[in-house]
Enzyme design. Structure first.
Site, PDB file in Angstrom:
ATOM      1  N   LYS A  20       0.967  -1.380  -0.479  1.00  0.00           N
ATOM      2  CA  LYS A  20      -0.239   0.370  -0.188  1.00  0.00           C
ATOM      3  C   LYS A  20       1.011   1.674  -0.431  1.00  0.00           C
ATOM      4  CE  LYS A  20      -1.946   3.137   3.074  1.00  0.00           C
ATOM      5  NZ  LYS A  20      -1.791   3.868   1.941  1.00  0.00           N
TER       6      LYS A  20
ATOM      7  N   GLU B  81       9.795   2.327  10.757  1.00  0.00           N
ATOM      8  CA  GLU B  81      11.273   3.447  10.335  1.00  0.00           C
ATOM      9  C   GLU B  81      10.068   4.511  10.336  1.00  0.00           C
ATOM     10  OE1 GLU B  81      12.420   6.129   9.349  1.00  0.00           O
ATOM     11  OE2 GLU B  81      12.999   6.120   7.393  1.00  0.00           O
TER      12      GLU B  81
ATOM     13  N   CYS C  18      12.802  11.819   5.955  1.00  0.00           N
ATOM     14  CA  CYS C  18      13.606  11.516   6.949  1.00  0.00           C
ATOM     15  C   CYS C  18      14.486  11.979   7.777  1.00  0.00           C
ATOM     16  CB  CYS C  18      13.069   9.844   7.475  1.00  0.00           C
ATOM     17  SG  CYS C  18      11.755   9.468   6.564  1.00  0.00           S
TER      18      CYS C  18
ATOM     19  N   GLU D 279       9.186  16.341  15.317  1.00  0.00           N
ATOM     20  CA  GLU D 279       9.923  16.609  13.081  1.00  0.00           C
ATOM     21  C   GLU D 279       8.641  17.388  12.962  1.00  0.00           C
ATOM     22  OE1 GLU D 279       9.059  12.807  11.063  1.00  0.00           O
ATOM     23  OE2 GLU D 279      10.871  13.069  11.091  1.00  0.00           O
TER      24      GLU D 279
HETATM   25  C1  UN1 Z   1      13.659   9.285   3.785  1.00  0.00           C
HETATM   26  O1  UN1 Z   1      13.444   9.885   3.840  1.00  0.00           O
HETATM   27  O2  UN1 Z   1      12.626   8.335   4.903  1.00  0.00           O
HETATM   28  O3  UN1 Z   1      19.416   9.489   3.307  1.00  0.00           O
HETATM   29  C2  UN1 Z   1      14.450   8.446   3.011  1.00  0.00           C
HETATM   30  C3  UN1 Z   1      18.647   9.671   2.186  1.00  0.00           C
HETATM   31  C4  UN1 Z   1      18.008   9.223   1.284  1.00  0.00           C
HETATM   32  C5  UN1 Z   1      16.888   8.612   1.746  1.00  0.00           C
HETATM   33  C6  UN1 Z   1      15.929   8.972   2.397  1.00  0.00           C
HETATM   34  N1  UN1 Z   1      18.666   8.319   0.108  1.00  0.00           N
HETATM   35  O4  UN1 Z   1      18.484  11.133   2.760  1.00  0.00           O
END
Ligand code: UN1
Length: 510
Positions: A188, A263, A297, A398
């Protein structure tokens, strides 16, 4: 069901494209018959409409997956890997098309979108290689004429729930290791990025992947996602997204004893010491903080700076921000695209107001950029706060947008303490020329990823990706570590003595 849109002020109406489910090798309408619009965040255009699936669709997908997995687990892993090599080649062939789609539906600038597709290509080739490795262990048995080994076996049916910010890369981190290790999938994607999800599935289809192995269920988290968590025949949920949702998944999955790999974001910091290469640090802060409009992230949302270089750093950062161009990411000269949707724009603006109310000093930005393009996109000015105290909400929570908080410290110990004093632990970075500080940082920064003299973004797919504390639940995406998520260990003992040998009893080590 198509909704009408007007094009170029003519009366021509076009049927919008529908993004449907893919179950057991067939494209299908959702059982609810419901769709919602897919919007280009740079200009508000409607790109199509995405299926809103429910528990009934999830159930169909799971049945197909269960059936397909029974055969797939018996296919030798090097043979499974051949499909992944083909997927890698097809991703490469379609790289530009996929990147353009990502920019249209998600908003990141085209160069970054190409990079993201490259990440999926790399992952396909890397995980295809695992088809000929997937190492277990052999160990001596404590008994004579007895052989001991551990082998990896698939978990079964894997449900993956992926976010919009890296719509193909993160899907590749989860789907490719799951498939090469012998699992079947129900996927999904985020309802904000259904188009690239459909394209990715079409690539799996073109690669000849057996029917039912990958099933796409488009729709929302509360409905389709929740149904996946509840489904008794989904053995594992792989999720990337918000902390609040990850927590809910884990609570429910915990009660059901379902495996999870989660995550859930970060509050990443760049530490700038007084001996740092400041020009490099500044470039890296801009890239890690405002690249992908801060919607990674791994984005740098805090800069923890030694007081001796604070003022200089601030001046240079503000100057660098002035040269950033906001706009539609298809334009190769644009540096910063829009936020994903209106809700995200409002959230960022709220945090900026919280920061002001908390007494932080706004150095630049701090406003919705309402005049970019046709004025219908979700743009926000790159924003920097300084004099931020480590306990302020903007320093702890965040934000997932183009907002950086500068926190001043006296030395490395304080910098590390501030870095670690948040509930997340994904990525951190330090700029320094001192090898002793480097090694202390490597040891003491409490994050799953640590960068030395590079910003907080840019993880490579052959290393483990994930974090400590509330960022995750101990698992890692990508790298060899991903195999641990999608397999169970099986310990196998082969006794060729033809006698009853009792472990721990009939040994010479009593
Ligand atoms: C994400 O934002 O969940 O390391 C992934 C990085 C990318 C992946 C980010 N290769 O910023």
């Amino acid at each position: 069901m198509g909704i009408s849109i007007e094009k170029n002020e003519t009366t021509e109406t076009v049927k919008t494209k529908k993004f449907m489910n893919y179950i057991d090798g067939e494209w299908k309408e959702p059982s609810s018959g419901k769709y919602i619009p897919v919007i280009n965040p740079a200009n508000g255009d409607i790109l199509g409409e995405v299926a809103q699936s429910s528990a009934a669709d999830v159930d169909q997908a799971v049945r197909a997956a269960v059936k397909a997995q029974k055969k797939w687990r018996l296919v030798p892993a090097p043979e499974r890997a051949e499909y992944l090599f083909t997927v890698g080649r097809l991703l490469k062939k379609n790289k530009e098309k996929l990147a353009q789609i990502i920019t249209s539906e998600m908003g990141k600038v085209i160069e970054e979108a190409r990079g993201e597709v490259q990440e999926a290509i790399d992952m396909a080739h890397y995980m295809a290689g695992e088809g000929r490795r997937m190492f277990g262990e052999t160990m001596p048995s404590e008994l004579r004429n007895k052989f001991a080994m551990s082998i990896r076996v698939p978990v079964g049916v894997v449900g993956i729930i992926t976010p919009w910010n890296f719509p193909i890369a993160i899907a590749s981190w989860k789907s490719l290791p799951a498939l090469v290790t012998g699992n079947a999938l129900v996927w999904k994607p985020s309802p904000d990025t259904p188009i690239v999800a459909e394209e990715f599935v079409k690539i799996y289809e073109e690669a000849g992947l057996p029917e039912g192995l990958i099933n796409l269920v488009q729709g929302s988290g509360p409905e389709a996602g929740a149904a996946m968590v509840e489904h008794p025949d989904i053995d594992l949920i792989g999720f990337t997204g918000s902390n609040a949702v990850g927590r809910k998944i884990n609570e429910r999955a915990g009660a059901l004893l379902k495996r999870t790999s989660l995550e859930m974001g970060g509050k990443n910091a760049i530490l700038v010491m007084d001996d740092a290469n400041l020009d490099l640090a500044i470039e890296s802060i801009i890239w890690s903080g405002f690249g992908t409009t801060g919607q990674r992230c791994t984005a740098a949302s805090r800069v923890i700076v030694h007081e001796a270089v604070k003022q200089h750093l601030e001046e240079k950062l503000v100057e660098a921000v002035r040269s950033l161009r906001l706009g539609d990411g298809h334009d190769e000269t644009v540096d910063v695209g829009p936020l994903i949707n209106k809700k995200a724009l409002e959230k960022v603006d709220q945090y900026v107001h919280i920061g002001i109310d908390e007494g932080a000093t706004l150095l630049c930005g701090g406003k919705v950029a309402g005049k970019v393009g046709n004025g219908k996109g979700f743009f926000y000015e790159p924003t920097i706060f300084t004099d931020v105290q480590p306990d302020m909400a903007i320093a702890k929570e965040e934000i997932f947008g183009p907002v950086i908080s500068i926190i001043s410290v006296k030395d490395l110990d304080e910098a590390i303490a501030v870095n670690n004093d948040v509930s997340f632990g994904l990525s951190s970075s330090i700029f320094t020329a001192d090898v002793n500080r480097v090694f202390q940082a490597m040891r003491d920064l409490d994050t799953g990823i640590v960068y030395i003299n590079a910003g907080t973004t840019g993880a490579e797919i052959h290393l483990p990706f994930g974090g400590t504390k509330e960022t995750g639940n101990g698992h890692r995406d990508s790298g060899v570590a991903a195999l641990d998520v999608y397999t169970e260990w099986r310990a196998v003992y082969v006794d060729y003595s033809n006698t009853l040998q009792r472990a721990q009893i009939d040994t010479n080590t009593k």
